[in-house]
Write a protein that holds these residues in place. Structure first.
Motif, PDB file in Angstrom:
ATOM      1  N   UNK A  99       0.819  -1.210   0.000  1.00 32.71           N
ATOM      2  CA  UNK A  99       0.000   0.000   0.000  1.00 32.71           C
ATOM      3  C   UNK A  99       0.855   1.262   0.000  1.00 32.71           C
ATOM      4  N   UNK A 100       1.920   1.294   0.804  1.00 28.51           N
ATOM      5  CA  UNK A 100       2.782   2.476   0.843  1.00 28.51           C
ATOM      6  C   UNK A 100       3.387   2.749  -0.529  1.00 28.51           C
ATOM      7  N   UNK A 101       3.813   1.704  -1.228  1.00 30.82           N
ATOM      8  CA  UNK A 101       4.366   1.882  -2.566  1.00 30.82           C
ATOM      9  C   UNK A 101       3.314   2.405  -3.532  1.00 30.82           C
ATOM     10  N   UNK A 102       2.104   1.878  -3.415  1.00 30.34           N
ATOM     11  CA  UNK A 102       1.029   2.297  -4.315  1.00 30.34           C
ATOM     12  C   UNK A 102       0.600   3.737  -4.038  1.00 30.34           C
ATOM     13  N   UNK A 103       0.593   4.137  -2.798  1.00 30.33           N
ATOM     14  CA  UNK A 103       0.263   5.538  -2.475  1.00 30.33           C
ATOM     15  C   UNK A 103       1.298   6.470  -3.087  1.00 30.33           C
ATOM     16  N   UNK A 104       2.571   6.105  -2.986  1.00 28.95           N
ATOM     17  CA  UNK A 104       3.627   6.912  -3.609  1.00 28.95           C
ATOM     18  C   UNK A 104       3.398   7.021  -5.119  1.00 28.95           C
ATOM     19  N   UNK A 105       3.050   5.909  -5.746  1.00 27.95           N
ATOM     20  CA  UNK A 105       2.820   5.908  -7.190  1.00 27.95           C
ATOM     21  C   UNK A 105       1.607   6.763  -7.549  1.00 27.95           C
TER      22      UNK A 105
END
Length: 439
Positions: free
Chosen positions: A351-357
């Protein structure tokens, strides 16, 4: 629901009343929780004294000012490159001949502070990097005022293995509310926990409506002022999914007895329904200083820590069921919470990676949960396994280790980036286009 094992957060356990001032270590002092905690301490110098501060290192001027005002012994920054600027900022604020605070630097600096001599450690760090300081504070016997929900999410078995009953005082507004309402009865009296959600900026929208919302839309939270990651998590309701897992771990209540309800006004922070039909709700105007004061001062309350309601004015409080189709994050969080092991760490890291993206314009809003779901599903087959024989050096009572968590997170972040890449050719809506037109 039996009376054992004991909950991590138990309002019935009282370690000691306040005798003189409590020494506090604040981790994440330049963030939202940290700055509000320092405001509370400065307004209550007879109750609290901050002895040490830690921050990432991106706001050295603020950190130096906090250190000077509080006269702390030690200041820590995660970025070693920030030390020269911090030393200069401290020198500019302290008088000639005044001793400067000790400076610690590096990725383990906050963990070292968490184990230092004090009464309470406030962990206001954002992200799973807060796990090591959480474990250090608990192992050292400190009371832990926990605002860093991720450390409990990704390392639940590790935290449960080292925490004494009641050693954790939750600082999240929802879990602070449950903590207080649970004081009215025994755990055997509880029928269910009701965790409230504001609904974020997209309450009432369908999944189709959400397809073209922008980062600017997602960051426009109607109630709370938070950092970008937490604000987007509120928009997807991932934050509520994490809070369901956290409530399960803190209070040892089964997932099937934890419910989420949408409450746009954010006045009722959560509720406990007891088996006799009574429901107790904890309510205040939206303000994090109340939960922070609870974490620092329990079992005593801090007078005027936060505003109270003006009951002479009319107000309307609304409650709505959660739309699980538009916001599937809560259901997925229940699933990974029930799986246990490193599954919650995979969920959180992806989720953290997807929020950054998403914030960078590389992933559409609905793509956040689509990608996280795909990574979680794949993790059931390909993610690193926890060691089942208990001989891996894990905390007593669990075969999970910090290395397991870190390995799973690394895998999940890589897979989330790879999976999200398929959305790279999806044209993001223009920030200039009115939100009404996009919806």
């Amino acid at each position: 629901m039996s009376d054992s094992p004991a909950p991590l957060a138990d309002p019935h356990i009282v370690f000691d009343p306040i005798e003189g001032r409590r020494d506090i270590v604040v981790l994440g002092s330049t963030g939202s929780i940290g700055t509000q905690a320092i405001d509370l301490v400065l307004r209550n110098p007879d109750r609290f004294r901050v002895t040490a501060l830690s921050a990432a290192g991106g706001h050295v001027e603020l950190l130096a000012e906090q250190a000077r005002r509080l006269r702390v012994r030690t200041v820590a920054v995660a970025r070693e490159s920030a030390v020269p600027a911090l030393r200069e900022a401290l020198g500019a604020r302290y008088g000639a001949g005044e001793p400067l605070p000790e400076i610690l630097a590096g990725p383990d600096a906050a963990t070292e502070l968490a184990a230092s001599e004090c009464h309470t450690v406030l962990n206001g760090i954002t992200g799973s990097i807060g796990l090591a300081p959480t474990l250090a504070a608990l192992t050292a016997g400190r009371t832990l005022a926990l605002a860093n929900k991720e450390s409990l999410i990704v390392g639940g078995p590790l935290v449960k293995a080292v925490a004494k009953p009641g050693q954790i005082i939750p600082v999240d507004s929802e879990h602070a509310a449950l903590f207080q309402a649970l004081a009215a009865g025994t755990r055997a009296d509880v029928r269910k926990l009701v965790v409230t959600a504001s609904g974020g900026p997209f309450r009432g929208r369908t999944k189709a409506d959400l397809a073209r919302v922008t980062p600017k839309d997602a960051l426009a939270h109607p109630t709370w002022a938070m950092g970008p990651v937490i604000t987007v998590n509120s928009a997807t309701l991932v934050n509520k999914g994490l809070e369901v897992i956290e409530a399960h771990l803190l209070y040892d209540i089964p997932f099937e007895h934890i419910e989420v309800v949408v409450h746009p006004q954010s006045y009722v922070h959560s509720m406990v329904e007891f088996k006799d039909g009574s429901t107790l709700a904890q309510a205040t105007p939206p303000d994090m200083r109340g939960p922070i004061a609870l974490g620092l001062g329990w079992p005593e309350r801090v007078p005027d820590a936060a505003p109270a309601f003006d009951w002479t004015k009319a107000s309307t409080w609304e409650f709505f069921p959660l739309d699980g189709e538009a916001f599937p994050s809560v259901g997925l969080a229940r699933h990974v919470g029930a799986l246990g092991g490193t599954a919650p760490a995979v969920f959180n890291a992806a989720n953290e990676e997807c929020v950054d993206a998403f914030l960078a314009g590389r992933l559409p809003f609905n793509g956040i949960m689509e990608t996280v779901t795909a990574v979680v599903e794949e993790a059931g087959h390909d993610r690193p396994r926890t060691r089942e024989d208990g001989a891996s050096g894990g905390a007593e009572g669990t075969s999970l280790t910090v290395a397991d968590v870190l390995e799973a997170e690394t895998w999940a972040r890589a897979r989330a980036r790879e999976t999200a890449a398929k959305f790279s050719d999806v044209r993001q809506p223009s920030e200039e286009q009115p939100a009404e037109a996009r919806a």
